[in-house]
Design a protein around this motif. Structure first.
Motif, PDB file in Angstrom:
ATOM      1  N   GLY A 312      24.442  29.971  57.513  1.00 29.19           N
ATOM      2  CA  GLY A 312      24.901  30.973  58.348  1.00 29.19           C
ATOM      3  C   GLY A 312      25.676  30.718  59.561  1.00 29.19           C
ATOM      4  O   GLY A 312      26.810  31.605  59.714  1.00 29.19           O
ATOM      5  N   TYR A 313      25.767  29.681  60.007  1.00 28.28           N
ATOM      6  CA  TYR A 313      26.647  29.149  61.147  1.00 28.28           C
ATOM      7  C   TYR A 313      28.163  29.035  60.267  1.00 28.28           C
ATOM      8  O   TYR A 313      28.959  29.654  60.927  1.00 28.28           O
ATOM      9  CB  TYR A 313      26.553  27.836  61.449  1.00 28.28           C
ATOM     10  CG  TYR A 313      27.454  27.212  62.543  1.00 28.28           C
ATOM     11  CD1 TYR A 313      27.561  27.368  63.831  1.00 28.28           C
ATOM     12  CD2 TYR A 313      28.097  26.035  61.713  1.00 28.28           C
ATOM     13  CE1 TYR A 313      28.757  26.969  64.415  1.00 28.28           C
ATOM     14  CE2 TYR A 313      29.236  25.471  62.733  1.00 28.28           C
ATOM     15  CZ  TYR A 313      29.508  26.064  63.725  1.00 28.28           C
ATOM     16  OH  TYR A 313      30.506  25.350  64.742  1.00 28.28           O
ATOM     17  N   ASP A 314      28.115  28.484  59.325  1.00 32.18           N
ATOM     18  CA  ASP A 314      29.288  28.358  58.589  1.00 32.18           C
ATOM     19  C   ASP A 314      30.032  29.648  58.166  1.00 32.18           C
ATOM     20  O   ASP A 314      31.271  29.919  58.459  1.00 32.18           O
ATOM     21  CB  ASP A 314      29.378  27.560  57.504  1.00 32.18           C
ATOM     22  CG  ASP A 314      29.214  25.769  57.794  1.00 32.18           C
ATOM     23  OD1 ASP A 314      29.823  25.307  58.925  1.00 32.18           O
ATOM     24  OD2 ASP A 314      28.241  25.246  57.174  1.00 32.18           O
ATOM     25  N   SER A 355      26.717  24.222  49.026  1.00 37.17           N
ATOM     26  CA  SER A 355      27.117  22.650  48.680  1.00 37.17           C
ATOM     27  C   SER A 355      27.995  22.051  49.887  1.00 37.17           C
ATOM     28  O   SER A 355      27.773  21.044  50.428  1.00 37.17           O
ATOM     29  CB  SER A 355      27.624  22.463  47.353  1.00 37.17           C
ATOM     30  OG  SER A 355      26.600  22.698  46.271  1.00 37.17           O
ATOM     31  N   GLU A 356      29.213  23.027  50.301  1.00 36.46           N
ATOM     32  CA  GLU A 356      29.891  22.649  51.148  1.00 36.46           C
ATOM     33  C   GLU A 356      29.250  22.561  52.750  1.00 36.46           C
ATOM     34  O   GLU A 356      29.612  21.646  53.513  1.00 36.46           O
ATOM     35  CB  GLU A 356      31.235  23.409  51.110  1.00 36.46           C
ATOM     36  CG  GLU A 356      32.179  23.042  52.340  1.00 36.46           C
ATOM     37  CD  GLU A 356      32.869  21.716  52.226  1.00 36.46           C
ATOM     38  OE1 GLU A 356      33.693  21.454  53.267  1.00 36.46           O
ATOM     39  OE2 GLU A 356      32.208  20.960  51.374  1.00 36.46           O
ATOM     40  N   LEU A 400      28.176   9.130  54.045  1.00 39.64           N
ATOM     41  CA  LEU A 400      28.858   9.215  52.624  1.00 39.64           C
ATOM     42  C   LEU A 400      29.323  10.740  52.508  1.00 39.64           C
ATOM     43  O   LEU A 400      30.673  10.886  52.147  1.00 39.64           O
ATOM     44  CB  LEU A 400      28.055   9.237  51.692  1.00 39.64           C
ATOM     45  CG  LEU A 400      27.394   7.643  51.545  1.00 39.64           C
ATOM     46  CD1 LEU A 400      26.139   7.655  50.525  1.00 39.64           C
ATOM     47  CD2 LEU A 400      28.455   7.013  50.988  1.00 39.64           C
ATOM     48  N   HIS A 401      28.756  11.879  53.258  1.00 41.66           N
ATOM     49  CA  HIS A 401      29.379  13.152  53.192  1.00 41.66           C
ATOM     50  C   HIS A 401      30.563  13.427  54.039  1.00 41.66           C
ATOM     51  O   HIS A 401      31.461  14.465  53.850  1.00 41.66           O
ATOM     52  CB  HIS A 401      28.162  14.194  53.515  1.00 41.66           C
ATOM     53  CG  HIS A 401      27.139  14.289  52.550  1.00 41.66           C
ATOM     54  ND1 HIS A 401      26.175  15.430  52.750  1.00 41.66           N
ATOM     55  CD2 HIS A 401      26.620  13.699  51.259  1.00 41.66           C
ATOM     56  CE1 HIS A 401      25.354  15.406  51.520  1.00 41.66           C
ATOM     57  NE2 HIS A 401      25.682  14.343  50.935  1.00 41.66           N
ATOM     58  N   SER A 402      30.686  12.503  55.009  1.00 42.30           N
ATOM     59  CA  SER A 402      31.845  12.764  55.909  1.00 42.30           C
ATOM     60  C   SER A 402      33.030  11.895  55.950  1.00 42.30           C
ATOM     61  O   SER A 402      33.952  11.514  56.817  1.00 42.30           O
ATOM     62  CB  SER A 402      31.451  12.854  57.421  1.00 42.30           C
ATOM     63  OG  SER A 402      30.583  11.920  57.765  1.00 42.30           O
ATOM     64  N   ASP A 403      32.951  10.985  54.851  1.00 39.59           N
ATOM     65  CA  ASP A 403      33.675   9.698  54.724  1.00 39.59           C
ATOM     66  C   ASP A 403      35.160  10.052  54.028  1.00 39.59           C
ATOM     67  O   ASP A 403      35.083  10.613  52.905  1.00 39.59           O
ATOM     68  CB  ASP A 403      33.105   8.480  53.809  1.00 39.59           C
ATOM     69  CG  ASP A 403      33.892   7.357  53.889  1.00 39.59           C
ATOM     70  OD1 ASP A 403      34.934   7.289  54.168  1.00 39.59           O
ATOM     71  OD2 ASP A 403      33.358   6.483  53.804  1.00 39.59           O
ATOM     72  N   PRO A 404      36.194  10.055  54.818  1.00 41.63           N
ATOM     73  CA  PRO A 404      37.451  10.371  54.353  1.00 41.63           C
ATOM     74  C   PRO A 404      37.919   9.654  52.962  1.00 41.63           C
ATOM     75  O   PRO A 404      38.882  10.089  52.499  1.00 41.63           O
ATOM     76  CB  PRO A 404      38.368  10.162  55.551  1.00 41.63           C
ATOM     77  CG  PRO A 404      37.704   9.079  56.467  1.00 41.63           C
ATOM     78  CD  PRO A 404      36.269   9.435  56.314  1.00 41.63           C
ATOM     79  N   VAL A 412      36.889  19.668  57.569  1.00 44.46           N
ATOM     80  CA  VAL A 412      37.564  21.097  57.292  1.00 44.46           C
ATOM     81  C   VAL A 412      36.195  21.643  56.460  1.00 44.46           C
ATOM     82  O   VAL A 412      35.894  20.960  55.437  1.00 44.46           O
ATOM     83  CB  VAL A 412      38.707  21.048  56.730  1.00 44.46           C
ATOM     84  CG1 VAL A 412      39.170  22.525  56.202  1.00 44.46           C
ATOM     85  CG2 VAL A 412      39.796  20.545  57.659  1.00 44.46           C
ATOM     86  N   PHE A 413      35.689  22.766  56.571  1.00 39.80           N
ATOM     87  CA  PHE A 413      34.852  23.489  55.986  1.00 39.80           C
ATOM     88  C   PHE A 413      35.747  24.030  54.551  1.00 39.80           C
ATOM     89  O   PHE A 413      36.397  25.202  54.797  1.00 39.80           O
ATOM     90  CB  PHE A 413      34.118  24.458  56.441  1.00 39.80           C
ATOM     91  CG  PHE A 413      33.091  25.165  55.622  1.00 39.80           C
ATOM     92  CD1 PHE A 413      31.676  24.704  55.678  1.00 39.80           C
ATOM     93  CD2 PHE A 413      33.197  26.731  55.373  1.00 39.80           C
ATOM     94  CE1 PHE A 413      30.828  25.123  54.863  1.00 39.80           C
ATOM     95  CE2 PHE A 413      32.154  27.095  54.507  1.00 39.80           C
ATOM     96  CZ  PHE A 413      30.924  26.393  54.289  1.00 39.80           C
TER      97      PHE A 413
END
Length: 496
Positions: A312-314, A355-356, A400-404, A412-413
């Motif tokens: 909902g926030y996104d 998922s995102e 892991l989810h935020s690893d470039p 970025v969403f």
């Protein structure tokens, strides 16, 4: 007499110092880098016990600071712990060598929590295998269609609630936690237990649901002992599930099974599925069913509502994505003549959005496993560590989810990361919203079903906008076990 006693005391002290020295140099001796800030006796626990950060933040910080290493060592008091960063090592722990790491790190004392001790998350061996088989059967595609009838009923209650709140007003300001807990709570009551949850009523008497939220989610001295000092808890036997809540689930199961075993018309809920299994000749222990009911509650209410509030926030922050998703929802509903099970299956862009959002805001930020059979972990950077039985292994889901390394512009969403073409390129074990391997969340399909139904019902008639009460960037709370936001996430809901 004084001199020998003094000598003995000094000797004992020196032995203790030597023991602590060995314990706090475990990772150095094994050639594994160690997180900075360890102190004697407490290891890395001080900022956690004083509330300066929670364990998820500590794990994430360690993950980011040691980006050039496949593994990094930590200390829980004097106990060595290992954070694994390499997706291949993560795969070893969660999947390919599951038998060596099949235990979850969270421990329940059976004498203190008999229901939770039978929960598939906390149990092992045949008890775990049999419980998982039952829940897998309960959440099969065929059974989900049965449960979907109850979910749609909750969607109608949700719609009526929103219409009532809006009334003659153009906008309804609400904190998303409270809003989505109403939905998921009612789904679990209706689809899980076949009872009315009364979650959408403005004023309702305190019930076990309220008591459960109040007791389970606040971090306290007791939860610190349970989480970080299990050896003490083996002696104290601190209950995780309050007595009144334990009794609440037992009563639901006992009373409903007694009445409904003789009902001619079956119902569309989880307890009915257990009754159907009993009719096939399988013995169903009521305590085990009550344990599954507890599991259904926690998986269905808290983690799903956390995911929904972040989605909902996104959507509120990205109105273009909200509009695109709304168009898909309206199109699928029109194609199938209503909000049907098949219509939800057609909402593939919604899968991408969820998922995102899960990638950006993991509901459970880390995983905790325990080695049960000696095994050598090998990192892609050459680091190796022979884990012994009892070694605690951690995986930073958020790290892991935020690893470039694995995600382009991870801050970025972008739901397009999960479209049919690009999701094939996602490296295995870098996206773990429901876990992975044999212990992957058994209620994953049910969670997705209720979340998609909730969002579809909301977006087809209403618009979400961020309220000024929401502080950006979101500040995560240091006092809760699951992902929580200080001051909440506030939005305006308005009719289209």
């Amino acid at each position: 007499m004084t001199y020998p006693f003094f000598t003995l005391l000094v000797g004992a002290f020196l032995l203790l110092c030597f023991y602590l020295y060995l314990r706090h140099n475990h990772w150095k001796r094994n050639g594994i880098p160690t997180v900075k800030g360890s102190i004697p006796i407490l290891g890395h626990l001080l900022p956690l016990m004083t509330g300066r950060m929670n364990f998820a933040e500590f794990i994430q910080k360690a993950y980011k600071e040691y980006k050039d290493h496949s593994m990094v060592g930590m200390y829980k008091g004097i106990t060595p712990m290992l954070l694994v960063r390499d997706p291949n090592v993560v795969k070893t722990v969660l999947q390919s060598n599951f038998t060596s790491f099949h235990e979850n790190g969270s421990k329940i004392e059976p004498d203190a929590d008999p229901l939770l001790s039978k929960n598939p998350f906390f149990c092992y061996g045949d008890v775990w295998l049999n419980g998982r088989k039952r829940l897998t059967y309960a959440f099969s595609n065929v059974r989900l269609k049965v449960l979907f009838t109850a979910v749609i009923g909750v969607c109608k209650k949700f719609d009526n609630f929103l219409n009532k709140q809006l009334g003659k007003n153009n906008k309804y300001e609400v904190e998303l936690k409270s809003l989505f807990l109403k939905f998921t709570g009612e789904v679990v009551a209706n689809a899980g237990f076949g009872i009315e949850g009364h979650c959408f009523e403005d004023a309702r008497n305190a019930n076990a649901f309220d008591q459960l939220f109040g007791n389970m989610l606040a971090e306290s001295l007791l939860s610190i002992i349970r989480s970080y000092l299990p050896s003490i808890n083996r002696f104290l036997k601190i209950k995780f599930l309050p007595k009144q809540v334990d009794q609440f689930f037992r009563n639901i199961v006992t009373e409903n099974l007694k009445v409904r075993r003789n009902e001619p018309i079956p119902r569309n809920d989880f307890l009915q599925l257990m009754i159907d299994m009993e009719k096939t000749g399988e013995h169903i222990d009521e305590e085990v069913v009550a344990a599954h009911a507890v599991s259904f509650f926690f998986d269905g209410v808290e983690t799903s509502s956390i995911t929904l509030r972040f989605v909902g926030y996104d959507l509120a922050v990205h109105p273009d994505i909200q509009n695109k998703l709304r168009n898909e929802v309206i199109s699928a509903i029109a194609k199938h003549g209503g909000l049907t099970y098949e219509a939800l299956k057609d909402m593939t862009y919604m899968n991408q959005v969820i998922s995102e959002s899960q990638r950006c805001h993991a509901a459970v930020c880390f995983m905790h496993k325990v080695c049960t059979e000696e095994f050598e972990l090998q990192g892609s950077d050459g680091l190796t560590y022979r884990a012994k039985p009892g070694t605690e292994i951690f995986i930073s889901v958020h790290g892991l989810h935020s690893d470039p390394t694995y995600w382009v512009d991870p801050e970025v969403f972008d739901p397009e990361r999960f479209n049919e073409e690009r999701k094939q390129t996602i490296e295995k074990m870098t996206f773990l919203p429901f876990g992975e391997g044999p212990r992957i969340c058994v209620g994953m399909k049910m969670a997705m079903l209720q979340m998609k139904a909730c969002l579809a019902n909301l977006l087809r008639n209403y618009k979400l906008e961020l309220s000024p009460k929401t502080h950006i960037p979101l500040k995560m709370s240091a006092n809760l076990i699951l992902s929580e936001v200080d001051d909440g996430i506030w939005v305006y809901i308005s009719k289209l």
